[in-house]
Design an enzyme around this catalytic site. Structure first.
Site, mmCIF file in Angstrom:
data_model
loop_
_atom_site.group_PDB
_atom_site.id
_atom_site.type_symbol
_atom_site.label_atom_id
_atom_site.label_comp_id
_atom_site.label_asym_id
_atom_site.label_seq_id
_atom_site.Cartn_x
_atom_site.Cartn_y
_atom_site.Cartn_z
ATOM 1 N N HIS A 150 0.470 -0.904 0.253
ATOM 2 C CA HIS A 150 -0.134 -0.045 0.023
ATOM 3 C C HIS A 150 0.620 1.300 -0.316
ATOM 4 C CE1 HIS A 150 -2.685 3.194 1.820
ATOM 5 N NE2 HIS A 150 -3.462 2.463 1.898
ATOM 6 N N ASP A 196 3.227 -4.938 8.286
ATOM 7 C CA ASP A 196 2.307 -3.811 8.160
ATOM 8 C C ASP A 196 1.218 -4.883 7.952
ATOM 9 O OD1 ASP A 196 -0.108 -2.646 6.979
ATOM 10 O OD2 ASP A 196 0.413 -2.062 5.399
ATOM 11 N N GLN A 205 -4.285 -5.206 7.358
ATOM 12 C CA GLN A 205 -5.566 -6.404 6.679
ATOM 13 C C GLN A 205 -5.673 -7.767 7.120
ATOM 14 O OE1 GLN A 205 -8.047 -5.005 4.870
ATOM 15 N NE2 GLN A 205 -6.564 -2.685 3.585
ATOM 16 N N LYS A 258 -10.049 -1.117 10.273
ATOM 17 C CA LYS A 258 -10.016 -1.895 10.096
ATOM 18 C C LYS A 258 -10.531 -3.439 10.745
ATOM 19 C CE LYS A 258 -7.059 -0.490 6.208
ATOM 20 N NZ LYS A 258 -7.730 0.314 5.688
ATOM 21 N N CYS A 291 -4.803 2.502 -3.458
ATOM 22 C CA CYS A 291 -3.826 2.946 -3.218
ATOM 23 C C CYS A 291 -2.444 1.806 -3.484
ATOM 24 C CB CYS A 291 -3.558 3.515 -1.421
ATOM 25 S SG CYS A 291 -5.309 4.437 -1.264
#
Lengths: 433, 140
Positions: free
Chosen positions: A150, A227, A230, A253, A391
């Site tokens: 991202h 990261d 998600q 999220k 993105c």
């Protein structure tokens, strides 16, 4: 697991758009919030609101305790050894900016002088001369990212190497959206100081083999950043088992309010890293000549934090943990499989991201149809998906497409909604051809 | 035909359809019939970059009237461009600049020209008016 009962917790889902029932499949962008989270934040402002940490009065102490308990809950959720290893931020993006800026200063701006002696220098001695004093020389700076990041896990690092001089190395991926681990290991031989990777790709749904990638990173003396934007809502996270040096995530999220997220970091690194924002709360003593900084995690939390949202995040974690997580994962996987099966019957469909291990979302394009057109038409049918480059422009460039249509799932989605998605996409693609 | 007459014609065409699907089907057809920009202008100089779809726009002045050509990679975007081209092409710069665009509201497509849509259409409309302004200034 009763989906109808779960849906009652999410009033926003129970509405019509353009006269059709809303089918919300944009969960990778943000999930909806359950009543308990909304109530928790509301309750804070109704009964507990107060600035924290410095107040001697009752409310301030209560709010401080609640906020610090929320930190403990986050630490427990990802199995961080210490709660001071959790820094509250606005979300993944801020966490990554904190890391890129602070590690940039630590490694490349002479802050190294403040590193206690005897610490493993994590690849810093891998500069061409092999001399630690050459750290800070521009040619020695290398950050390794992957081809599927991202923008939030790309641009901060890119700006960091541009600021300090240096190089961004990129792990390539194949046509299915699977990282080339052999190439990864080859790139590690160039001795990057930091490796940063998505746990789950927001565009391709690929679940990366992060545990192995972290192990390799350490083998070559690099720090490993994950990261988790998600993955947090879908996969169990154990930062000790992963052995990552840093793990970042967003609350919104994972059913929590917007404006809260976190950074986990190993104590030894957080201790060494300089703060990157300054002000109240993060200081120890201040004079006009000199300031000393507060201890962890406060030195990274300048200014008044988003206390209400942190409490909402704690409630969201409790909400997630109130279910059998394996059962939830099974349900979400079933939704994903049904969506892929249904959509694959559409002429000219091409799935972008076909890794063997995928989580939470499906990304696709249909021959001769622009994603924007498709998204516009199915929106009119009540189906909320995301279209565009998500993105992750380099991913689009890699696949030679302007964007994709992305449907992403959460625990409250139903098989009926997947059927509506498939019907809507089928109908729209017939219209647009 | 005046701009107002053309707009009324479009409103009449769209009002034949109650169903939004039919309106979009018509818009898609219009997209396919958009006067396409000459290949020589289909480059970055004439590109209006939206986040989601791209638009190329060119204009020229002939006998005191402005003629637009355009293209987009998204067909719905192109349909709306064609709507605007139908309204503006062949009109004088002064008439274009003083045109009332509320017809987009009446046919229920105003949302596409919202600044939050990031499809490049609003910038394209501004660019169309800028062309008209430049032509108006050059003919004075």
């Amino acid at each position: 697991m009763d989906i109808n009962e779960i849906r009652k917790q999410f009033p926003v889902l129970d509405q019509q758009v353009y006269g059709k029932p809303l089918v919300y499949l944009d969960n990778a962008a943000t999930t909806q919030k359950p009543l308990c989270v909304i109530e928790r934040e509301r309750d804070y402002y109704l009964h507990e609101n107060c600035n924290i940490h410095r107040g001697v009065h009752y409310l301030s102490q209560m709010a401080t305790e609640a906020y610090e308990n929320a930190r403990k809950t986050v630490a427990r959720f990802i199995n961080a050894p210490e709660s001071h290893e959790i820094v509250f931020t606005r979300g993944t993006t801020e966490s990554l900016n904190l890391l890129a800026t602070s590690l940039g200063m630590l490694f490349f701006d002479g802050y190294r002088a403040s590193i206690p002696s005897g610490c493993d220098d994590h690849g810093l001695s891998a500069s061409p001369s092999g001399d630690a004093s050459s750290v800070g020389r521009n040619d020695s700076i290398k950050i390794l990212i992957t081809a599927m990041e991202h923008h939030s896990n790309l641009v901060p690092w890119q700006q960091m190497v541009q600021r300090h001089g240096g190089e961004l190395l990129v792990v390539p991926m194949d046509d299915n959206g699977v990282l080339d681990i052999q190439a990864y290991e080859e790139l590690l031989k160039q001795r990057p100081q930091i490796v940063t990777m998505a746990h789950v790709s927001n565009t391709l749904a690929t679940v990366n083999p992060i545990k192995e990638m972290i192990r390799l990173a350490h083998q070559y003396g690099a720090l490993a950043v994950v990261d988790g934007a998600q993955s947090m809502a879908h996969l169990p996270i154990d930062v000790q088992d992963l052995d990552c040096d840093f793990f970042v995530f967003s609350g919104h999220k994972m059913y929590a309010p917007m404006g809260i997220g976190g950074l986990y970091g190993k104590t030894e690194w957080l201790e060494k890293m300089p703060p990157y924002q300054f002000g109240g709360e993060m200081v120890d003593t201040v004079s006009f000549e000199k300031t000393t900084f507060n201890k962890l995690p406060f030195k990274f939390e300048a200014g008044t934090p988003n206390v209400g949202a942190a409490l909402g995040l704690e409630t969201a974690i409790n909400f997630i943990e109130s279910f059998d997580r394996q059962e939830v994962a099974k349900h979400e996987d079933a939704l994903l499989a049904a969506a892929i099966e249904g959509l694959s019957k559409i002429d000219g469909i091409r799935f972008i991201g076909q890794a063997p291990e995928r989580s939470g979302l499906v990304s696709f394009i249909i021959d001769g149809i622009h994603p924007y057109d498709l998204g516009t038409i199915i929106d009119k049918m009540g189906v909320a998906v995301r279209t565009g480059h998500h993105c992750a422009e380099p991913v689009m460039t890699r696949f030679g497409i302007p964007g994709t249509v992305r449907a992403s799932f959460a625990m409250y989605n139903t098989m009926e909604e997947v059927e509506v998605l498939v019907k809507a996409v089928t109908r729209a693609s017939n219209m647009l051809r | 035909m005046t701009i107002k007459e053309i707009q009324q014609g479009i409103i009449d065409d769209f009002s034949m359809f109650d169903d939004w699907m039919d309106r979009y089907a018509m818009l898609i057809e219009m997209g396919k019939e958009c006067p396409i920009i000459d290949e020589q202008y289909r480059n970055d100089q004439y590109l209006i970059n939206g986040c989601q779809s791209r638009v190329w726009l060119h204009a020229e002045l002939k006998d005191g009237k402005v003629y637009y050509t355009a293209d987009s990679d998204a067909v719905i975007t192109k349909g709306i461009i064609n709507l605007l081209i139908k309204v503006f092409s062949g009109q004088t710069p002064e008439d274009i600049l003083s045109a009332d665009l509320s017809f987009l509201d009446e046919i229920g497509l105003k949302e596409h020209l919202s600044p939050t849509r990031s499809n490049g259409l609003l910038s394209m409309l501004k660019q169309m008016l800028l062309y008209a302004e430049a032509f108006a200034a050059s003919t004075k």
